[in-house]
Motif scaffolding. Structure first.
Motif, PDB file in Angstrom:
ATOM      1  N   PHE A  24      -5.884   8.067  -6.106  1.00  0.00           N
ATOM      2  CA  PHE A  24      -6.794   6.922  -5.383  1.00  0.00           C
ATOM      3  C   PHE A  24      -8.425   6.670  -5.819  1.00  0.00           C
ATOM      4  O   PHE A  24      -8.855   7.777  -5.940  1.00  0.00           O
ATOM      5  N   LEU A  25      -9.394   5.591  -5.979  1.00  0.00           N
ATOM      6  CA  LEU A  25     -10.217   5.922  -5.782  1.00  0.00           C
ATOM      7  C   LEU A  25     -11.203   5.876  -4.793  1.00  0.00           C
ATOM      8  O   LEU A  25     -10.734   4.660  -4.136  1.00  0.00           O
ATOM      9  N   PHE A  26     -11.916   6.483  -3.937  1.00  0.00           N
ATOM     10  CA  PHE A  26     -12.614   6.263  -3.001  1.00  0.00           C
ATOM     11  C   PHE A  26     -13.712   5.096  -2.809  1.00  0.00           C
ATOM     12  O   PHE A  26     -14.627   4.756  -4.277  1.00  0.00           O
ATOM     13  N   ASP A  27     -13.096   3.572  -2.666  1.00  0.00           N
ATOM     14  CA  ASP A  27     -14.655   2.499  -2.208  1.00  0.00           C
ATOM     15  C   ASP A  27     -14.586   1.753  -1.369  1.00  0.00           C
ATOM     16  O   ASP A  27     -14.057   1.118  -0.455  1.00  0.00           O
ATOM     17  N   THR A  28     -15.406   1.815  -0.902  1.00  0.00           N
ATOM     18  CA  THR A  28     -16.423   1.462  -0.173  1.00  0.00           C
ATOM     19  C   THR A  28     -16.394   0.399   0.255  1.00  0.00           C
ATOM     20  O   THR A  28     -15.828  -0.744   1.374  1.00  0.00           O
ATOM     21  N   GLY A  29     -16.153  -0.681  -1.134  1.00  0.00           N
ATOM     22  CA  GLY A  29     -16.506  -2.096  -1.545  1.00  0.00           C
ATOM     23  C   GLY A  29     -15.485  -2.424  -1.248  1.00  0.00           C
ATOM     24  O   GLY A  29     -15.068  -3.961  -1.058  1.00  0.00           O
ATOM     25  N   ALA A  30     -13.869  -1.958  -1.093  1.00  0.00           N
ATOM     26  CA  ALA A  30     -12.450  -2.539  -1.180  1.00  0.00           C
ATOM     27  C   ALA A  30     -12.710  -2.742   0.557  1.00  0.00           C
ATOM     28  O   ALA A  30     -12.159  -1.610   1.598  1.00  0.00           O
ATOM     29  N   SER A  31     -12.143  -4.032   0.564  1.00  0.00           N
ATOM     30  CA  SER A  31     -11.943  -4.606   1.541  1.00  0.00           C
ATOM     31  C   SER A  31     -11.117  -4.066   2.840  1.00  0.00           C
ATOM     32  O   SER A  31     -10.206  -4.311   3.855  1.00  0.00           O
ATOM     33  N   SER A  32      -9.616  -3.843   1.723  1.00  0.00           N
ATOM     34  CA  SER A  32      -8.120  -3.208   1.537  1.00  0.00           C
ATOM     35  C   SER A  32      -7.819  -1.772   0.794  1.00  0.00           C
ATOM     36  O   SER A  32      -8.825  -1.561  -0.013  1.00  0.00           O
ATOM     37  N   VAL A  33      -6.859  -0.867   1.452  1.00  0.00           N
ATOM     38  CA  VAL A  33      -6.218   0.070   0.369  1.00  0.00           C
ATOM     39  C   VAL A  33      -5.439  -0.896  -0.162  1.00  0.00           C
ATOM     40  O   VAL A  33      -5.013  -2.234  -0.359  1.00  0.00           O
ATOM     41  N   VAL A  34      -5.338  -0.827  -1.921  1.00  0.00           N
ATOM     42  CA  VAL A  34      -4.841  -1.594  -2.828  1.00  0.00           C
ATOM     43  C   VAL A  34      -4.685  -0.648  -4.049  1.00  0.00           C
ATOM     44  O   VAL A  34      -5.159   0.484  -4.244  1.00  0.00           O
ATOM     45  N   LEU A  35      -3.153  -1.184  -4.583  1.00  0.00           N
ATOM     46  CA  LEU A  35      -2.615  -0.468  -5.209  1.00  0.00           C
ATOM     47  C   LEU A  35      -2.297  -1.111  -7.015  1.00  0.00           C
ATOM     48  O   LEU A  35      -2.116  -2.338  -6.296  1.00  0.00           O
ATOM     49  N   THR A  36      -2.520  -0.624  -7.873  1.00  0.00           N
ATOM     50  CA  THR A  36      -2.433  -1.220  -9.167  1.00  0.00           C
ATOM     51  C   THR A  36      -0.924  -1.677  -8.643  1.00  0.00           C
ATOM     52  O   THR A  36       0.624  -1.217  -8.456  1.00  0.00           O
ATOM     53  N   ALA A  37      -0.197  -2.916  -9.689  1.00  0.00           N
ATOM     54  CA  ALA A  37       0.427  -2.779  -9.498  1.00  0.00           C
ATOM     55  C   ALA A  37       2.198  -2.097 -10.744  1.00  0.00           C
ATOM     56  O   ALA A  37       2.965  -2.319  -9.829  1.00  0.00           O
TER      57      ALA A  37
END
Length: 230
Positions: free
Chosen positions: A133-146
């Motif tokens: 994973f990339l640590f991303d405080t700007g992401a509102s959710s945990v996101v997985l690539t397709a």
């Protein structure tokens, strides 16, 4: 040594010969017990004498070997008593050598070392399977690539990519899902809401707020990311 042992056995035999046939000799041990003691003592003395003779035949080499075994034993004792501290140091070394590897501190917090490219790439587990994973405080959710989601058996239908997701790279559309578990080091959270990004929308999984807000805190301190358990 052997002469002293033989003298002691001789005294036992004399005591047996001079006994009056009573159940005890000298009010302490019975004749059978004394005879057994004399026999056992004889065998023990012979064994010890044999070893002692071999030991003294090469005294210098045997003393060095004895010292080496003593040092090994001391190292094992120290290693066992200080195992928690040693494990902590080895974890820190592993984290520095392999950025992204989660290491656990004594207080339960998990630390990740920044990669050379400046990002915090976190080795995590989804439903028990490793995923970066990339640590991303700007992401509102945990996101997985397709692609990574498909490798985990998560394949939403095209009609399910309806949610707008804000990331550090902008807005993308994703399909809402729920992960049975998401773990980073010793921190594991159950039933974590997440998203699967549309194919081609992302190149890496994002560790976003639906996981981060479950923690008691997180901070970047120098080149280390610190995640505090709930």
């Amino acid at each position: 040594m052997i002469y002293l042992g033989l003298a002691a056995i001789a005294l036992v035999l004399v005591a047996l010969v001079l006994s009056d046939g009573s159940d005890s000799v000298g009010g302490m041990l019975g004749p059978d017990q004394l005879a057994s003691l004399a026999w056992t003592g004889t065998i023990l003395i012979l064994v010890v004498a044999g070893f002692w003779r071999q030991f003294t035949a090469q005294l210098g080499a045997n003393l060095r070997a004895l010292l080496a075994w003593a040092l090994i034993g001391l190292a094992l004792v120290i290693g066992y008593t200080e195992r928690d501290r040693i494990q902590g140091v080895s974890s820190q070394v592993l984290g520095a050598v392999r950025p992204g590897t989660a290491t656990t501190r004594a207080d339960g917090a998990v630390t990740i070392v920044r990669r050379a490219d400046g990002d915090f790439r976190v080795d995590a587990e989804i439903n028990g399977r490793a995923q970066p994973f990339l640590f991303d405080t700007g992401a509102s959710s945990v996101v997985l690539t397709a692609e990574n989601a498909a490798a985990l058996g998560l394949t939403p239908a095209a009609s399910e990519f309806t949610a707008r997701v804000s990331t550090a790279n902008g807005i993308t559309y994703a399909a809402p899902i729920q992960l049975d578990s998401l773990g980073v080091g010793t921190i594991t959270e159950r039933r974590v809401n997440a998203m699967v990004a549309k194919p081609g929308a992302l190149t890496a999984n994002l560790l976003g707020q639906t996981f981060l807000t479950r923690l008691s805190g997180y901070e970047v301190r120098g080149d280390r990311l610190i995640l505090s358990p709930p």
